[in-house]
Design a protein around this motif. Structure first.
Motif, PDB file in Angstrom:
ATOM      1  N   ASN A  83       5.450  -7.414  16.239  1.00 52.88           N
ATOM      2  CA  ASN A  83       4.559  -7.766  15.140  1.00 52.88           C
ATOM      3  C   ASN A  83       5.456  -8.538  14.179  1.00 52.88           C
ATOM      4  OD1 ASN A  83       2.549  -7.748  13.203  1.00 52.88           O
ATOM      5  ND2 ASN A  83       2.449  -5.525  12.973  1.00 52.88           N
ATOM      6  N   TRP A 128      -0.135   6.081  11.230  1.00 54.62           N
ATOM      7  CA  TRP A 128       1.053   5.222  11.363  1.00 54.62           C
ATOM      8  C   TRP A 128       2.354   5.999  11.204  1.00 54.62           C
ATOM      9  CZ3 TRP A 128      -1.093   1.246  13.395  1.00 54.62           C
ATOM     10  CH2 TRP A 128      -2.208   0.617  12.851  1.00 54.62           C
ATOM     11  N   ASP A 172       5.168  -3.146  17.228  1.00 54.22           N
ATOM     12  CA  ASP A 172       5.839  -3.552  15.978  1.00 54.22           C
ATOM     13  C   ASP A 172       7.201  -4.189  16.231  1.00 54.22           C
ATOM     14  OD1 ASP A 172       3.982  -3.039  14.020  1.00 54.22           O
ATOM     15  OD2 ASP A 172       4.796  -1.090  13.451  1.00 54.22           O
ATOM     16  N   ASP A 230       6.080   3.013   4.394  1.00 58.21           N
ATOM     17  CA  ASP A 230       5.652   2.573   5.722  1.00 58.21           C
ATOM     18  C   ASP A 230       6.780   1.706   6.314  1.00 58.21           C
ATOM     19  OD1 ASP A 230       2.772   1.663   7.319  1.00 58.21           O
ATOM     20  OD2 ASP A 230       4.509   0.350   7.500  1.00 58.21           O
ATOM     21  N   HIS A 243      -8.478   1.088   9.705  1.00 53.62           N
ATOM     22  CA  HIS A 243      -7.527  -0.043   9.670  1.00 53.62           C
ATOM     23  C   HIS A 243      -7.825  -0.953  10.862  1.00 53.62           C
ATOM     24  CE1 HIS A 243      -3.827  -2.344   9.772  1.00 53.62           C
ATOM     25  NE2 HIS A 243      -3.296  -1.673   8.765  1.00 53.62           N
ATOM     26  N   TYR A 288       0.832  -1.215   0.000  1.00 53.14           N
ATOM     27  CA  TYR A 288       0.000   0.000   0.000  1.00 53.14           C
ATOM     28  C   TYR A 288       0.861   1.257   0.000  1.00 53.14           C
ATOM     29  CZ  TYR A 288       0.441   1.913   4.787  1.00 53.14           C
ATOM     30  OH  TYR A 288       0.899   2.538   5.919  1.00 53.14           O
ATOM     31  N   ASN A 317      -1.391  -8.207   5.894  1.00 47.79           N
ATOM     32  CA  ASN A 317      -1.283  -7.045   6.789  1.00 47.79           C
ATOM     33  C   ASN A 317      -2.518  -6.155   6.898  1.00 47.79           C
ATOM     34  OD1 ASN A 317      -0.341  -3.843   6.509  1.00 47.79           O
ATOM     35  ND2 ASN A 317       0.397  -4.857   8.359  1.00 47.79           N
ATOM     36  N   ARG A 318      -3.195  -5.923   5.802  1.00 46.54           N
ATOM     37  CA  ARG A 318      -4.401  -5.080   5.827  1.00 46.54           C
ATOM     38  C   ARG A 318      -5.553  -6.008   5.490  1.00 46.54           C
ATOM     39  NH1 ARG A 318      -2.448   0.366   5.575  1.00 46.54           N
ATOM     40  NH2 ARG A 318      -4.146   1.145   4.303  1.00 46.54           N
ATOM     41  N   ILE A 367       6.006  -2.099   6.808  1.00 44.27           N
ATOM     42  CA  ILE A 367       5.878  -2.791   5.518  1.00 44.27           C
ATOM     43  C   ILE A 367       7.237  -2.919   4.841  1.00 44.27           C
ATOM     44  CG2 ILE A 367       4.875  -2.605   3.176  1.00 44.27           C
ATOM     45  CD1 ILE A 367       2.876  -3.497   5.362  1.00 44.27           C
TER      46      ILE A 367
HETATM   47  C1  BGC Z   1       1.649  -2.014  11.663  1.00 48.16           C
HETATM   48  C2  BGC Z   1       1.897  -0.588  11.308  1.00 48.16           C
HETATM   49  C3  BGC Z   1       1.770  -0.407   9.823  1.00 48.16           C
HETATM   50  C4  BGC Z   1       0.439  -0.927   9.327  1.00 48.16           C
HETATM   51  C5  BGC Z   1       0.324  -0.838   7.829  1.00 48.16           C
HETATM   52  C6  BGC Z   1       0.313  -2.450  11.123  1.00 48.16           C
HETATM   53  O1  BGC Z   1       0.113  -3.805  11.402  1.00 48.16           O
HETATM   54  O2  BGC Z   1       1.671  -2.174  13.068  1.00 48.16           O
HETATM   55  O3  BGC Z   1       3.168  -0.162  11.719  1.00 48.16           O
HETATM   56  O4  BGC Z   1       1.913   0.965   9.514  1.00 48.16           O
HETATM   57  O5  BGC Z   1       0.262  -2.249   9.734  1.00 48.16           O
HETATM   58  O6  BGC Z   1      -0.820  -1.416   7.338  1.00 48.16           O
END
Ligand code: BGC
Length: 333
Positions: free
Chosen positions: A283, A208, A263, A40, A177, A36, A117-118, A43
């Motif tokens: 994470n 973020w 994270d 980031d 999110h 995305y 992740n998303r 990511i």
């Molecule tokens: C992370 C963030 C990141 C985001 C992006 C999350 O799981 O903790 O640091 O910016 O995902 O989608």
């Protein structure tokens, strides 16, 4: 009769190089990835680990695209990856509520997609059997952040004004999110479960981002100054932004509130080592990257997914882990 025989021979010839349209063990595989936003921090660290995981296998090539926070761009990238012959496509959705175009294209072209992740909602994932998700359990990270914060609050005499209540601020990730919504809720609930009385002074969406968090935190320091006893960052970058704001305001370390994140990024871990951030929650980007690489290869080759421990046949979630000064060394490379 002759016609039938000919078409049978043709079919045998065509199918000789494939198994159900899947690659054989020694065939080359192409994986497409669209993130995305490649700026980031989490990511980019996850992609570093993904590239390292696939680099171990010379038969795999990877093409990575940056959607630059535009779902439209990502949809176009999906088309390009299909045109370029990707066998499997990994998508870090820009808008987790808008996966329709990607799913339609995947289905139409019969290409498995691993979302990561998303997280899209389950109904969307269930639209086709070749859609998967790799990530983590957002609730778990919120609970662990609350526990890490509780431990720090006990050790630090954090209740500066001695009113028996912890005045706190939350720096939130993107609106909508899954991790932002759930982490905010569960971290505070956990503090209450741990026996703290809490009072939310303010919260801000900082997407973020370290710099956005610094700006918002600078405003809060101006307005609330010493009243702030705890800062909960929905991720490390925003917790680091809060630290940047305290430094920029010239406030001494001993006068900072408890600041925690989530994270375990390289910079986040370093801030735990030097005692600026009192804890974070790992994470597992390495575990997620490796799970994605293994799943992608198995899908491209049409292999069994049994060893990959998928939940409901579609989900891989890596566990979070609490990090404090006591165990941070285990996470440093
Ligand atoms: C992370 C963030 C990141 C985001 C992006 C999350 O799981 O903790 O640091 O910016 O995902 O989608």
């Amino acid at each position: 009769m002759r016609k039938k025989l000919l078409s049978m021979i043709l079919c045998v010839l065509l199918c000789a190089g494939c198994t159900n349209g899947k690659k054989r063990n020694d065939d080359k595989i192409k994986i497409g990835v669209s993130v995305y936003d490649s700026y980031d921090t989490f990511i980019s660290e996850l992609m570093r680990d993904f590239n390292a995981a696939v680099a171990e296998n010379p038969d795999i090539t990877v093409e990575v695209y940056n959607a630059s926070v535009s779902q439209q761009t990502q949809n176009k990238q999906m088309e390009q990856m299909i045109e370029k012959g990707c066998d499997v496509i990994c998508i870090n959705l820009v808008d987790r509520t808008a996966p329709k175009k990607i799913i339609d294209l995947a289905k139409k072209n019969n290409i498995p997609v691993i979302f990561f992740n998303r997280e899209l909602v389950e109904e969307d994932l269930n639209q086709w059997e070749e859609l998967y998700y790799v990530g983590a359990d957002a609730a778990e990270s919120g609970i662990m952040e609350g526990e890490v914060a509780a431990e720090a609050l006990r050790n630090e005499e954090a209740d500066k004004n001695g009113d028996g209540v912890i005045q706190y601020i939350v720096l939130e990730g993107e609106a909508g999110h899954q991790d932002a919504i759930v982490r905010t809720e569960r971290s505070v609930d956990t503090l209450i479960d741990e026996g703290f009385e809490v009072d939310k002074i303010a919260s801000a969406i900082a997407n973020w981002s370290r710099s956005q968090a610094q700006t918002r935190m600078a405003g809060f320091i101006d307005t609330y100054g010493d009243e702030i006893e705890l800062v909960l960052g929905n991720n490390d970058d925003m917790a680091l932004g809060a630290i940047d704001a305290y430094k920029a305001a010239g406030i001494e370390r001993k006068d900072w509130p408890v600041i925690v994140g989530i994270d375990g990024t390289t910079a986040g871990l370093q801030a735990v080592v030097n005692g600026e951030m009192l804890g974070t929650v790992y994470n597992d980007q390495k575990g997620q990257a490796e799970a994605m690489a293994n799943l992608a290869e198995a899908l491209a080759r049409g292999e069994s997914l049994d060893d990959l421990n998928l939940k409901n046949g579609r989900y891989i979630r890596l566990p979070y882990q609490k990090i404090t000064i006591d165990n941070v060394n285990d996470y440093l490379d």
